[in-house]
Design a protein around this motif. Structure first.
Motif, PDB file in Angstrom:
ATOM      1  N   GLU B 199       0.837  -1.209   0.000  1.00 30.46           N
ATOM      2  CA  GLU B 199       0.000   0.000   0.000  1.00 30.46           C
ATOM      3  C   GLU B 199       0.865   1.249   0.000  1.00 30.46           C
ATOM      4  O   GLU B 199       0.614   2.202  -0.740  1.00 30.46           O
ATOM      5  CB  GLU B 199      -0.855   0.042   1.269  1.00 30.46           C
ATOM      6  N   GLU B 201       3.874   1.562  -1.045  1.00 33.83           N
ATOM      7  CA  GLU B 201       4.529   1.676  -2.344  1.00 33.83           C
ATOM      8  C   GLU B 201       3.577   2.337  -3.355  1.00 33.83           C
ATOM      9  O   GLU B 201       3.961   3.244  -4.098  1.00 33.83           O
ATOM     10  CB  GLU B 201       4.921   0.272  -2.812  1.00 33.83           C
ATOM     11  N   ILE B 202       2.328   1.881  -3.358  1.00 30.20           N
ATOM     12  CA  ILE B 202       1.351   2.437  -4.300  1.00 30.20           C
ATOM     13  C   ILE B 202       1.130   3.924  -4.037  1.00 30.20           C
ATOM     14  O   ILE B 202       1.109   4.745  -4.941  1.00 30.20           O
ATOM     15  CB  ILE B 202       0.011   1.673  -4.189  1.00 30.20           C
ATOM     16  N   MET B 203       0.996   4.262  -2.744  1.00 31.71           N
ATOM     17  CA  MET B 203       0.791   5.668  -2.394  1.00 31.71           C
ATOM     18  C   MET B 203       1.928   6.525  -2.925  1.00 31.71           C
ATOM     19  O   MET B 203       1.713   7.623  -3.438  1.00 31.71           O
ATOM     20  CB  MET B 203       0.696   5.827  -0.877  1.00 31.71           C
ATOM     21  N   LEU B 205       3.807   5.880  -5.498  1.00 28.80           N
ATOM     22  CA  LEU B 205       3.765   5.955  -6.959  1.00 28.80           C
ATOM     23  C   LEU B 205       2.726   6.958  -7.439  1.00 28.80           C
ATOM     24  O   LEU B 205       2.868   7.561  -8.495  1.00 28.80           O
ATOM     25  CB  LEU B 205       3.468   4.568  -7.542  1.00 28.80           C
ATOM     26  N   VAL B 206       1.673   7.126  -6.645  1.00 30.13           N
ATOM     27  CA  VAL B 206       0.621   8.061  -7.043  1.00 30.13           C
ATOM     28  C   VAL B 206       1.046   9.502  -6.752  1.00 30.13           C
ATOM     29  O   VAL B 206       0.407  10.453  -7.184  1.00 30.13           O
ATOM     30  CB  VAL B 206      -0.695   7.702  -6.323  1.00 30.13           C
ATOM     31  N   GLY B 207       2.142   9.660  -6.012  1.00 29.09           N
ATOM     32  CA  GLY B 207       2.642  11.010  -5.782  1.00 29.09           C
ATOM     33  C   GLY B 207       2.344  11.548  -4.399  1.00 29.09           C
ATOM     34  O   GLY B 207       2.304  12.754  -4.197  1.00 29.09           O
ATOM     35  N   ALA B 208       2.139  10.634  -3.419  1.00 29.85           N
ATOM     36  CA  ALA B 208       1.923  11.095  -2.051  1.00 29.85           C
ATOM     37  C   ALA B 208       3.273  11.444  -1.433  1.00 29.85           C
ATOM     38  O   ALA B 208       4.247  10.733  -1.644  1.00 29.85           O
ATOM     39  CB  ALA B 208       1.239  10.003  -1.226  1.00 29.85           C
ATOM     40  N   THR B 209       3.316  12.531  -0.674  1.00 29.88           N
ATOM     41  CA  THR B 209       4.555  12.861   0.026  1.00 29.88           C
ATOM     42  C   THR B 209       4.690  11.930   1.222  1.00 29.88           C
ATOM     43  O   THR B 209       3.722  11.303   1.647  1.00 29.88           O
ATOM     44  CB  THR B 209       4.524  14.312   0.547  1.00 29.88           C
ATOM     45  N   PHE B 212       2.356  12.715   4.008  1.00 30.86           N
ATOM     46  CA  PHE B 212       0.973  12.392   3.666  1.00 30.86           C
ATOM     47  C   PHE B 212       0.687  10.922   3.974  1.00 30.86           C
ATOM     48  O   PHE B 212      -0.395  10.558   4.426  1.00 30.86           O
ATOM     49  CB  PHE B 212       0.734  12.668   2.183  1.00 30.86           C
ATOM     50  N   ILE B 213       1.686  10.079   3.727  1.00 31.91           N
ATOM     51  CA  ILE B 213       1.542   8.648   4.026  1.00 31.91           C
ATOM     52  C   ILE B 213       1.719   8.405   5.511  1.00 31.91           C
ATOM     53  O   ILE B 213       1.042   7.580   6.112  1.00 31.91           O
ATOM     54  CB  ILE B 213       2.596   7.841   3.246  1.00 31.91           C
TER      55      ILE B 213
END
Lengths: 227, 292
Positions: B199, B201-203, B205-209, B212-213
């Motif tokens: 999860e 990793e996906i975050m 890739l979507v451009g989360a700082t 933010f994660i």
């Protein structure tokens, strides 16, 4: 849009990812990246989103030199690049709607306008009736459409697809290709890695063929193999 | 504001969806914090007993019978002026005799035949810090009106040696236990993060700082740490009261001042430690998976 200048990537100890690759992709182009497994397609893509660093050479995306891009700015780069993967990479704990919304939330937008955008794009990819479902309740083709919706909801200038049809049957693949084609029509540059021979031959777009990390062919309106 | 509610929403949704992990983590915090709390109660009680014992170290300054009332007054003032002294009480010859009578109870008649009162007058000096007994005692030695100074030197020193060993051992024990708690809890958190590394990793890739994660994870950790700690505090308080009641019923003579048990502070310490370990553990545990 994308410029590779003499880019080399070597995986320790001595596996070649890319070797002295130089190429230029213009804004609005639709480019197929073809080649066997291990030819360097994925390395190319992972370098583009700065998931990997090149050992030599320079990569420029949208006018920005990636080698001078600070680590903390990488998320901002990725928001301008929509990514679609063979394994979809959807968040399993979020509904279809929330998966797409997440791409907007990371940019700090979660208001009503964002929600309308999500509804709109999900309608566009033909999933308007499954917004409340979870990824594991969808077929492969549907999941891939969600991931395309997520990649495109920001209207990024660049969309990268790594074998997006790799896990799908031919009919479903055709639907996905249609979607990418339409996205390209809006002006978004699309780079797609694939080894779907038939698809590439039918589309007649620019083809960049890789073999053992080197560009062996770059053809304006090519097919999968040599003409 | 919208972001904060988003982070809390994410955190609680994930706590709910991964409820098994949540329960495991809360129970881990609960158990470690409970053991830590019980040990702290024990140590506090031992400490109170030790202090009680130490306070019994008093200096007694026996005066010669030749001391006049003005001598006594001068020395009284001097004693009370010493910074180490907590209190000082003058015991006259008559009072000393009264005490002895009271102590002897039914055997008082042995005092009847005394030609005069043989007991000396004295000062009983209690100290702020009993460890300074020998220092203060030395000041009275050799004065013309002082007959003898007594403070049970050897006994006092032995008591202090023993109490300091007990204190150090219990401090080391608490530190060790605290370390174990940190390790156990952060390990549990790391496991739950490891299960969700895809999860993260996906975050990315979507451009989360990273933050933010991270925030939802930190809030999750805080929630887990806090709820485990609250349960632990409740158990420690109930358990302590239960045990104290039993002790009161059966061992009335025990002089431990249970009422002064600082359960409030103890609870706050446990809450603070639990929450901090949870939040910081999550934040740090995530670090490895954020480098995508």
């Amino acid at each position: 849009m994308i410029k590779f200048e003499d880019v080399t990537k070597i995986y320790p100890p001595d596996t070649i990812g890319l070797e002295s690759v130089s190429l230029h992709i213009e804004k609005g182009e639709f480019v197929f990246l073809v080649g066997a497994s291990g030819s360097g397609k994925s390395t190319f893509i992972r370098l583009l989103i700065k998931e990997l660093e090149p050992d030599r050479g320079r990569i420029t995306v949208g006018g920005r030199d990636l080698s001078t891009l600070r680590r903390w700015k990488v998320p901002y780069l990725r928001r301008n690049i929509g990514c679609v993967f063979q394994d979809f990479k959807l968040l399993p704990n979020k509904s279809v709607f929330d998966n797409v919304l997440y791409a907007l939330q990371v940019t700090g937008n979660a208001g009503g306008a964002s929600r309308r955008k999500v509804t709109e794009i999900l309608g566009l990819v033909g999933l308007g009736h499954k917004t409340a479902n979870y990824p594991d309740e969808l077929s492969g083709g549907e999941q891939q459409r969600v991931s395309i919706a997520r990649a495109f909801v920001n209207h990024p200038p660049l969309l990268i697809a790594d074998e997006p049809t790799g896990n799908l049957d031919p009919d479903t693949s055709a639907g996905i290709m249609q979607l990418l084609y339409r996205i390209n029509k809006t002006g978004t540059t699309v780079v797609m890695a694939t080894h779907d021979r038939e698809m590439v031959d039918r589309m007649r777009r620019r083809v960049i063929a890789l073999e053992q990390g080197q560009v062996i062919r770059d053809q304006k309106r090519g097919g999968y193999g040599e003409d | 504001m919208a972001k904060i509610s988003f982070f809390f929403g994410e955190a609680f949704r994930s706590l709910w969806r991964n409820y098994f992990m949540t329960i495991a983590a809360v129970v881990t915090v609960l158990l470690t914090m409970f053991v830590l709390g019980v040990v702290m109660v024990f140590v506090w009680n031992i400490n109170a007993v030790l202090k009680d014992v130490e306070q019994k170290v008093e200096i007694t300054v026996f005066l010669k019978d030749s001391a006049t009332a003005s001598d006594i007054e001068t020395i009284q003032k001097e004693i009370l002026g010493m910074p180490e002294v907590k209190d000082s009480q003058f015991v006259s010859k008559e009072q000393a005799l009264e005490r002895l009578k009271a102590d002897l109870k039914e055997h008082q008649d042995i005092l009847k035949d005394l030609p005069s009162n043989p007991l000396p007058a004295s000062f009983e000096v209690s100290l702020k810090d009993p460890q300074q007994a020998s220092l203060v005692a030395a000041r009275f030695e050799g004065r013309s009106i002082v007959d003898e100074v007594r403070f049970g030197k050897e006994i006092a020193e032995r008591i202090f040696r023993v109490t300091s060993v007990i204190r150090n051992v219990s401090l080391v024990f608490i530190l060790l236990l605290g370390g174990v708690a940190v390790l156990l809890i952060s390990n549990t958190i790391r496991l739950s993060i490891y299960a969700r590394r895809r999860e993260v990793e996906i975050m990315k890739l979507v451009g989360a700082t990273n933050w933010f994660i991270r925030w939802p994870f930190v809030i999750e950790g805080l929630t887990v740490g806090l709820s485990g700690a609250i349960l632990a505090v409740v158990m420690v308080v109930l358990g302590t009261n239960f045990v104290i009641d039993r002790i009161r019923e059966n061992l009335l003579f025990l002089s431990v001042p249970f009422d002064a048990l600082p359960l409030w502070q103890l609870g706050l310490v446990i809450l603070g430690v639990g929450a901090a370990i949870g939040a910081i553990g999550s934040g740090l545990g995530l670090r490895r998976f954020l480098n995508v």
